[in-house]
Structures are given as C-alpha cells and as structure tokens.
Design a protein around this motif. Structure first.
Motif, PDB file in Angstrom:
ATOM      1  N   ALA A   1      26.833  13.256  26.617  1.00 40.39           N
ATOM      2  CA  ALA A   1      27.406  12.288  27.724  1.00 40.39           C
ATOM      3  C   ALA A   1      28.972  11.709  27.361  1.00 40.39           C
ATOM      4  CB  ALA A   1      26.558  10.875  27.836  1.00 40.39           C
ATOM      5  N   GLY A   2      29.101  11.364  25.878  1.00 42.89           N
ATOM      6  CA  GLY A   2      30.348  10.726  25.658  1.00 42.89           C
ATOM      7  C   GLY A   2      31.540  11.872  25.600  1.00 42.89           C
TER       8      GLY A   2
ATOM      9  N   TYR B   1      32.343  12.737  29.442  1.00 45.01           N
ATOM     10  CA  TYR B   1      32.960  11.519  30.121  1.00 45.01           C
ATOM     11  C   TYR B   1      34.437  11.427  29.490  1.00 45.01           C
ATOM     12  CZ  TYR B   1      33.570   6.885  32.269  1.00 45.01           C
ATOM     13  OH  TYR B   1      34.322   5.828  33.089  1.00 45.01           O
ATOM     14  N   GLY B   2      34.452  11.316  28.176  1.00 47.61           N
ATOM     15  CA  GLY B   2      35.591  11.031  27.666  1.00 47.61           C
ATOM     16  C   GLY B   2      36.713  12.085  27.866  1.00 47.61           C
TER      17      GLY B   2
ATOM     18  N   ALA C   1      37.579  11.173  31.859  1.00 41.95           N
ATOM     19  CA  ALA C   1      38.062   9.723  31.995  1.00 41.95           C
ATOM     20  C   ALA C   1      39.481   9.729  31.501  1.00 41.95           C
ATOM     21  CB  ALA C   1      37.192   8.747  31.248  1.00 41.95           C
ATOM     22  N   ARG C   2      39.717  10.358  30.265  1.00 36.03           N
ATOM     23  CA  ARG C   2      41.149  10.363  29.983  1.00 36.03           C
ATOM     24  C   ARG C   2      42.097  11.071  30.574  1.00 36.03           C
ATOM     25  NH1 ARG C   2      40.880   8.591  24.958  1.00 36.03           N
ATOM     26  NH2 ARG C   2      39.164   8.669  23.793  1.00 36.03           N
TER      27      ARG C   2
ATOM     28  N   ASP D   1      33.891   8.375  37.184  1.00 43.12           N
ATOM     29  CA  ASP D   1      32.376   8.435  37.445  1.00 43.12           C
ATOM     30  C   ASP D   1      31.871   9.328  38.497  1.00 43.12           C
ATOM     31  OD1 ASP D   1      30.301   7.261  39.274  1.00 43.12           O
ATOM     32  OD2 ASP D   1      29.942   6.113  37.757  1.00 43.12           O
ATOM     33  N   ASP D   2      32.766   9.622  39.632  1.00 39.72           N
ATOM     34  CA  ASP D   2      32.260  10.710  40.391  1.00 39.72           C
ATOM     35  C   ASP D   2      32.418  11.925  40.064  1.00 39.72           C
ATOM     36  OD1 ASP D   2      32.135   8.879  42.443  1.00 39.72           O
ATOM     37  OD2 ASP D   2      34.179   9.410  43.337  1.00 39.72           O
TER      38      ASP D   2
ATOM     39  N   TYR E   1      31.973  12.825  36.833  1.00 42.44           N
ATOM     40  CA  TYR E   1      30.887  12.890  35.845  1.00 42.44           C
ATOM     41  C   TYR E   1      29.368  13.053  36.565  1.00 42.44           C
ATOM     42  CZ  TYR E   1      28.007  11.251  32.189  1.00 42.44           C
ATOM     43  OH  TYR E   1      26.956  11.385  31.013  1.00 42.44           O
ATOM     44  N   GLN E   2      29.330  12.401  37.714  1.00 43.27           N
ATOM     45  CA  GLN E   2      28.117  12.784  38.498  1.00 43.27           C
ATOM     46  C   GLN E   2      28.205  14.230  38.740  1.00 43.27           C
ATOM     47  OE1 GLN E   2      25.950  10.338  38.815  1.00 43.27           O
ATOM     48  NE2 GLN E   2      27.533   8.817  37.893  1.00 43.27           N
TER      49      GLN E   2
ATOM     50  N   PHE F   1      27.452  16.761  36.157  1.00 40.94           N
ATOM     51  CA  PHE F   1      25.987  17.240  35.527  1.00 40.94           C
ATOM     52  C   PHE F   1      25.027  17.790  36.630  1.00 40.94           C
ATOM     53  CE2 PHE F   1      27.089  14.796  32.222  1.00 40.94           C
ATOM     54  CZ  PHE F   1      26.326  15.467  30.952  1.00 40.94           C
ATOM     55  N   LEU F   2      25.709  17.508  37.995  1.00 39.45           N
ATOM     56  CA  LEU F   2      25.007  18.322  39.144  1.00 39.45           C
ATOM     57  C   LEU F   2      25.464  19.699  39.196  1.00 39.45           C
ATOM     58  CD1 LEU F   2      23.295  17.133  41.308  1.00 39.45           C
ATOM     59  CD2 LEU F   2      25.362  17.151  42.605  1.00 39.45           C
TER      60      LEU F   2
ATOM     61  N   VAL G   1      40.244   2.940  32.243  1.00 39.86           N
ATOM     62  CA  VAL G   1      39.371   3.564  31.436  1.00 39.86           C
ATOM     63  C   VAL G   1      39.258   3.181  30.108  1.00 39.86           C
ATOM     64  CG1 VAL G   1      38.509   5.651  30.591  1.00 39.86           C
ATOM     65  CG2 VAL G   1      39.236   5.611  32.773  1.00 39.86           C
ATOM     66  N   GLU G   2      40.371   3.037  29.566  1.00 38.34           N
ATOM     67  CA  GLU G   2      40.419   2.445  28.042  1.00 38.34           C
ATOM     68  C   GLU G   2      39.746   1.175  28.022  1.00 38.34           C
ATOM     69  OE1 GLU G   2      40.457   3.969  25.406  1.00 38.34           O
ATOM     70  OE2 GLU G   2      40.967   6.016  25.959  1.00 38.34           O
TER      71      GLU G   2
ATOM     72  N   SER H   1      36.269   0.829  28.861  1.00 42.98           N
ATOM     73  CA  SER H   1      35.336   1.338  28.158  1.00 42.98           C
ATOM     74  C   SER H   1      35.270   0.671  26.634  1.00 42.98           C
ATOM     75  CB  SER H   1      35.483   2.964  27.728  1.00 42.98           C
ATOM     76  OG  SER H   1      36.835   2.997  26.896  1.00 42.98           O
TER      77      SER H   1
END
Ligand code: ZN
Lengths: 199, 312
Positions: free
Chosen positions: A31-32, A35-36, A39-40, A49-50, A52-53, A56-57, A103-104, A107
């Motif tokens: 996950a990290g 996401y990292g 997000a960065r 977020d979008d 990331y979803q 995994f889809l 984001v920073e 988080s």
C-alpha cells in the motif's frame, strides 16, 4: 501461512486462485509503495486516492496475466506506472498545482509507514525533513514521467534495471541511460530551487 | 582496462545501486581519475541519489486503503458466487488452505488436470470422427487409408486440445503432460500425411450438394471457409466453456489463440493435400476459423448463462 515470511509470489498465486486473505496481505504490504508512487507525482490527495483505487482495480482485473515464474513487484509497478502515465497524459501535464504539497501535509499527520523512517524527535528537524521532501516531490513532478519513475523504482523500490527496463518498455541498458539523465535533471531541479547542495 | 564516457555513464548508475562488479569498479575509477566531466557527474549523481532517499513510501489514509481493499473483496466474493453457481473449477475456500494448496503447485506440475485433458481429448475424438465420417462414403480411396487419415486428424485435434487445456491452466503450467501429448500428435500427423498423400480432407464436402453449391457461389475457398469454421467452432466453444481463469478473463482472445494453434497444427496437412495452395484459400480458412471461434465462444457463454440461471 500468510505471515511475514510468505513471499509475494505465493500470495499472488493464492490471490489468483481466489484467496481474499492473500490479497489483503499483499495489499497491506505494498500500500505504502503504491500510494507513495502515485501521491508524490500527482500532488493532489483526492487524485491520488482515485488513482490508488483504480490501481488495485487494475491489479485485480489483470491478475490472471501475472506469470508465477516472474517476480511480483515489477508486474505491480508496471500496472501502476501505466496508470500514472495515462493520467498525466490525459491531464496534459500541468506539473505544478496550487495544493501540490497537500499530500505531504496530509500524510505527515498519519502513521509512519514501514518504508518511512521513524519521525525525528526534534520538531525543527522534522520541519526541515518535510521541507526537503516537499522540494523533492516538486522536482519529481517537474520531470518527465518516465525519468521520475525510473528513479523511484531504482532508488525507493530497489528494483534492478533488468526489471525496470520492461516496465518502461525499454532495454535494461536504456533504463540505465534514462536513470543517468534523470539523476542529472533531478540534481539541476533541486539546485534551481536552492535545495541541492551547492558545490 | 579503462572505458569511455558512454561506458562510464552506465557504470556510474551501477555504482549507485551497488550492482557494479569489481572489474567495473576498476574501469570506472580509472576513467574518472582522468576525466573531469565524469568525476563531476559522479558527484552530482551521488547527491541526487541521496536526495531520492526522501521519496520513501507514503502510507495511504486509512479510508483510502480500506476502500480499495473492500472493493476487491467484493469482486472476489462475486466471483466465488458466480463460480459456485456455474459449478466450474470449484474455487478454494478463502483461508490459509488456498495459500498452502498453491505454494507447492508453483514448483510441480498439476497432475489433477490430466483427466480433464483426456476427457476433452475423447470428446474431440468423437467430434472429429463425426466430422470426417462422410469420408468413408465420399472417397474412392481404400478404406484403410481413410481410416488412417481420420485417426491422424483425431490425433491432431487431441494434441491441440491438450494444449488448450494446459495453456488455460491457472497456475502457470504451460508445458505439462498434456502439452507434450500435443507435440507427439503433431509429429504423428506430419509423418502420417507424408505417408498417405492421396488423402484429401475436403473431398467429401466438395462432392456433397451443399459443398458444390457453395463452391459455385464463392469459388474454391468455399470449402476452406466451412472447414475453418468447424475447426474454430469446437475449440472456441470448449475453451470458453471449460477453460480456466485465464479464459474467464479474456475468453475471445484465448479461444482465438487456441484456434490459431489448431490452424498451425493443421497447416502442413492442408498444404500437403491441397494442390492449388493459394493465399485466397488460406484467407478463407482463417476467416472461417475466426468466425467459428467467435460463434463457439458465444455459444459457450449462452450455456454458462443458462446454467447460472438454472442454478439460481
Ligand atoms: Zn568521461
């Protein structure tokens, strides 16, 4: 059996066969990183977020294409890289966003991830750390997508160039050349904003 | 031995992630000691590499993480229900047993698939004999030749279907026992058709009333079209009906791959037995295979849906 010692590859094979627990363990584990990575590079937490979803889809839909003979993480980052590239292309690359550092900030209030070093005790030091991280993220966003990707995969994820090459659709040697250019560009970007060491 | 600046670039990158070897290290330090540009690049790259340490992973917010996990969990649960309804390839209960069951299969072949491959082979053998049954009445060749050739074609299709089953196996086994049967069948086919060159696979069809009509209507490619259709229909149908997870994800693509294999396996036979072996003939054959495969997949999905409705 789904403990720390179970390899990604065995978990992924179990996930292919329908195990939800195997998926959850894999998801927790990466996950990290995922996401990292996202997000960065997009800055905006809502977009991160979008994506990331969606990541995994896509992993779920494509899971039958993973070959058990091949390592898992390059396959995962191949999907995430293409997702990000699609997104940045679609947006027509506007690297700098007003809330680019949200984001920073967001988080930094959350828990520390496994890949992230424990928070330094000194608040002044923490502020300096956050500032340098934000400067780095800005520099990565200003770089061509593939150059930033090659650096994150090599430096943060520790993937060898033999595995990074195929992710970017290049030979390992070409991935190394890309990394060379990317490091030079990153250093120039950081120096331009006064965050590089001036020598 | 030193290197040039281009070689040094590559070694500089290797040096950063520690993948450089002893010879590379020597060549690099030799080059850098005499080349100011690369020495400077080495310092700059080290700075940038160290700066990248700040790009460590970021844990997603709990809500983001949970939403992604919940979505995939829902999809997995739906698939489990679907599979239960279809009663194909019973899926393992969702617990550690799945991991335990899968772990050894990464290293060793899954022999439980062999009965499935043999069953499919028998099914195809029956279908092929039906397809070629007209030969016995429609050809002037001695009966033994006809039977020999029918058996050859059966072997050919058995091999192809074995391949289909091995290729659609979930756990990455692309060359198990079934696939080896396919290789043997191909060898038998090539040998048998060479030994029996008088046989024409399309002969009985060409002599039938429908065959004659179709050939008059669209030319000599007509019978190839029909045979391509039959060749594609059966693998497409069976692959989509009984195929593993790979087929559940991409039924059309995988059935087309299966049909292509049948085509490639049968190619030497058709070549040896079709005197005017034209590109038009091949094209109509391929078109027939594609159409037959798509019809087969479509039919299989109808059957699966029907079964699902009945089970619900
Ligand atoms: Zn040089």
């Amino acid at each position: 059996m789904t403990d720390e010692s179970t390899s990604d590859e065995i978990l992924m094979a179990a996930y292919q066969a329908g195990s939800e627990q195997a998926f959850r363990t894999l998801h927790d584990r990466h996950a990290g990183s995922v996401y990292g990575f996202l997000a960065r590079r997009v800055g905006d937490p809502a977009i991160a977020d979008d994506l990331y979803q969606e990541a995994f889809l896509r992993v779920h839909r494509a899971r039958a294409t993973w070959d058990p003979e091949r390592p898992f993480r390059p396959w995962l980052f191949g999907i995430v890289h293409h997702l990000l590239a699609d997104h940045l292309r679609g947006r027509g690359r506007s690297p700098e966003r007003p809330d680019a550092d949200a984001v920073e900030r967001a988080s930094s209030t959350g828990e520390a991830g496994p890949g992230r070093a424990a928070a330094p005790p000194d608040p002044e030091q923490a502020a300096a750390r956050r500032e340098s991280t934000e400067a780095l993220d800005r520099a990565l966003r200003a770089m061509p997508e593939e150059e930033a990707t090659v650096l994150v995969l090599a430096r943060v994820e520790g993937l060898p160039y033999e595995e990074i090459g195929p992710i970017l659709g290049r030979s390992p040697a070409a991935a190394k050349q890309l990394a060379y250019r990317a490091l030079k560009r990153l250093r120039a970007e950081l120096a331009a904003t006064g965050h590089g060491e001036t020598s | 031995m030193s290197c040039d600046c281009n070689g040094a670039e590559c070694l500089l990158v290797d040096e950063l992630d520690g993948s450089i070897d002893e010879a590379g290290r020597r060549a690099l330090s030799e080059h850098v000691s005499g080349c100011e540009a690369c020495a400077c690049a080495r310092r700059e790259m080290r700075e940038a590499w160290d700066a990248m340490a700040a790009a460590a992973p970021i844990e997603p917010p709990a809500a983001t993480r949970e939403r992604a996990a919940a979505r995939v969990s829902t999809l997995l649960a739906e698939e489990r229900d679907q599979r239960r309804a279809l009663a194909v390839a019973p899926i393992a209960a969702d617990d550690d047993a799945t991991v335990a069951a899968v772990a050894p299969s990464l290293a060793s072949p899954d022999w439980s698939l062999v009965p499935l491959a043999i069953a499919s082979a028998l099914l195809v053998a029956a279908a092929t004999l039906l397809l070629l049954g007209g030969l016995v009445h429609g050809t002037a060749l001695p009966q033994s030749h006809v039977f020999f050739c029918a058996a050859t074609y059966t072997g050919l299709l058995v091999g192809a279907f074995s391949w289909i089953y091995s290729a659609t196996t979930v756990r990455g086994l692309h060359l198990d026992a079934a696939a080896r049967i396919g290789v043997i069948a191909l060898a038998i086919t090539v040998a048998a058709t060479t030994a029996c060159p008088g046989f024409h696979v399309l002969a009985w069809w060409d002599r039938s009333a429908t065959g004659r009509w179709l050939t008059e209507a669209i030319g000599p490619g007509g019978s190839s079209l029909v045979f391509g259709f039959a060749y594609g229909l059966v693998p497409g149908f069976l692959a989509a009906l009984f195929g593993g997870r790979m087929l559940a994800e991409r039924p059309v693509a995988n059935a087309l791959v299966a049909a292509t294999v049948v085509f490639l396996l049968a190619l030497p036979v058709v070549y040896l037995q079709s005197a005017p072996f034209t590109s038009g003939l091949i094209a109509s054959w391929v078109a027939g295979i594609a159409a037959g495969t798509l019809c087969g997949v479509g039919g299989a999905f109808r059957v699966r849906r029907r079964n699902a409705v009945l089970a619900a």
